[in-house]
Enzyme design. Sequence first.
Site, PDB file in Angstrom:
ATOM      1  N   ASN A  10       0.870  -1.181   0.000  1.00  0.00           N
ATOM      2  CA  ASN A  10       0.000   0.000   0.000  1.00  0.00           C
ATOM      3  C   ASN A  10       0.904   1.227   0.000  1.00  0.00           C
ATOM      4  OD1 ASN A  10      -1.771   2.066   0.490  1.00  0.00           O
ATOM      5  ND2 ASN A  10      -2.411   1.361   2.527  1.00  0.00           N
ATOM      6  N   LYS A  12       0.091   4.218  -0.258  1.00  0.00           N
ATOM      7  CA  LYS A  12      -0.560   5.394   0.341  1.00  0.00           C
ATOM      8  C   LYS A  12      -0.343   6.619  -0.567  1.00  0.00           C
ATOM      9  CE  LYS A  12      -0.182   3.182   4.802  1.00  0.00           C
ATOM     10  NZ  LYS A  12       0.001   3.276   6.254  1.00  0.00           N
ATOM     11  N   HIS A  95      -9.488   1.235   5.140  1.00  0.00           N
ATOM     12  CA  HIS A  95      -8.200   1.424   5.820  1.00  0.00           C
ATOM     13  C   HIS A  95      -8.408   2.373   7.012  1.00  0.00           C
ATOM     14  CE1 HIS A  95      -4.060   2.537   6.638  1.00  0.00           C
ATOM     15  NE2 HIS A  95      -3.719   1.448   5.980  1.00  0.00           N
ATOM     16  N   GLU A  97      -6.730   4.750   8.065  1.00  0.00           N
ATOM     17  CA  GLU A  97      -6.488   6.163   7.759  1.00  0.00           C
ATOM     18  C   GLU A  97      -7.728   6.798   7.131  1.00  0.00           C
ATOM     19  OE1 GLU A  97      -2.855   5.494   5.583  1.00  0.00           O
ATOM     20  OE2 GLU A  97      -1.893   4.917   7.469  1.00  0.00           O
ATOM     21  N   GLU A 167      -5.127  -4.919  10.696  1.00  0.00           N
ATOM     22  CA  GLU A 167      -4.124  -3.865  10.874  1.00  0.00           C
ATOM     23  C   GLU A 167      -4.399  -3.134  12.186  1.00  0.00           C
ATOM     24  OE1 GLU A 167      -2.244  -2.663   6.813  1.00  0.00           O
ATOM     25  OE2 GLU A 167      -3.856  -1.301   7.301  1.00  0.00           O
ATOM     26  N   GLY A 173       2.829   2.246  10.883  1.00  0.00           N
ATOM     27  CA  GLY A 173       3.798   3.337  10.743  1.00  0.00           C
ATOM     28  C   GLY A 173       4.542   3.673  12.019  1.00  0.00           C
ATOM     29  N   SER A 214       3.780  -2.152  10.376  1.00  0.00           N
ATOM     30  CA  SER A 214       5.227  -2.219  10.599  1.00  0.00           C
ATOM     31  C   SER A 214       5.846  -3.557  10.194  1.00  0.00           C
ATOM     32  CB  SER A 214       5.564  -1.879  12.059  1.00  0.00           C
ATOM     33  OG  SER A 214       5.161  -0.551  12.360  1.00  0.00           O
TER      34      SER A 214
HETATM   35  P1  13P Z   1       3.209   0.382   7.708  1.00  0.00           P
HETATM   36  O1  13P Z   1       3.704  -0.889   7.066  1.00  0.00           O
HETATM   37  O2  13P Z   1       3.919   1.599   7.237  1.00  0.00           O
HETATM   38  O3  13P Z   1       3.127   0.251   9.193  1.00  0.00           O
HETATM   39  O4  13P Z   1       1.683   0.584   7.195  1.00  0.00           O
HETATM   40  C1  13P Z   1       0.804  -0.469   7.270  1.00  0.00           C
HETATM   41  C2  13P Z   1      -0.422  -0.115   6.528  1.00  0.00           C
HETATM   42  O5  13P Z   1      -1.180   0.758   6.917  1.00  0.00           O
HETATM   43  C3  13P Z   1      -0.693  -0.827   5.270  1.00  0.00           C
HETATM   44  O6  13P Z   1      -1.980  -0.579   4.805  1.00  0.00           O
END
Ligand code: 13P
Length: 252
Positions: A10, A12, A95, A97, A167, A173, A214
Amino acid sequence: MQRTPLVAGNWKMHKTVAEGLQLAKAMLPGLQALDGVESLICPPATALMPMSALLDGSGVALGAQNLHWEAEGAFTGELAPQMIAEFCSYVIIGHSERRAIFGESDQAVQRKLAAALDAGLAPILCVGESLQENEAGRAAEVLTSQLRAALSGVTLNKPGALVVAYEPIWAIGTGKAATPEDTNTLLRNVVRPTLAGLFGDEIAGGMRVLYGGSVKPDNAAAFFQQDEIDGALVGGASLTAPSFVGIAQAAQ
Ligand code: 13P
């Protein structure tokens, strides 16, 4: 039940078209050399069309990060399911976010998921608890409620039609991944049984459930060794070729 591991990147809101094509080209040899692992790239929407041309016939799948549930209309700034399906086979739905920053409700997630399925896309449904919910011992309750809400009214005729990604928000992150053992326990005791309650044992048993938060090349293998974890949804570590390919190799 044999499930082909899926390793999804992803991206983003990272990478212009030129940067994304360069990155995907750098990843392709490593991803194409994989055996028994499916890989997937989810770039920003602007890169979907050129990326689909690059990945066509490569064996690497393409996915979007979002869509709107309506087929067309006056929805400034949105993309319809069929517009995504012109280029993609997968789409990330719900997601954390999008839920947290853009106010996506469980109901919006449900509508998007149903619309994605109608358009022939395989949704990757993201669920996960916050740090506060985790510390209050509410992870199981939150996951069950998110899954039931997003999947209400949904019928599936094959397990491959849907992917679930667990997740935990506190692991995204932050560099602080969940432990593979805790994740496996949650998937075995909560996620898979909830899916079985909705779709029956056969579909739930064949459905892929990913971990995200992560994931890096050096911790990926420990996740993939767990029998309930069928791959990863990778954020930060999908932004360089060696780290994403390294994670995909760990899934092999
Ligand atoms: P990270 O791998 O940067 O922690 O992000 C995970 C994520 O949100 C994937 O959709």
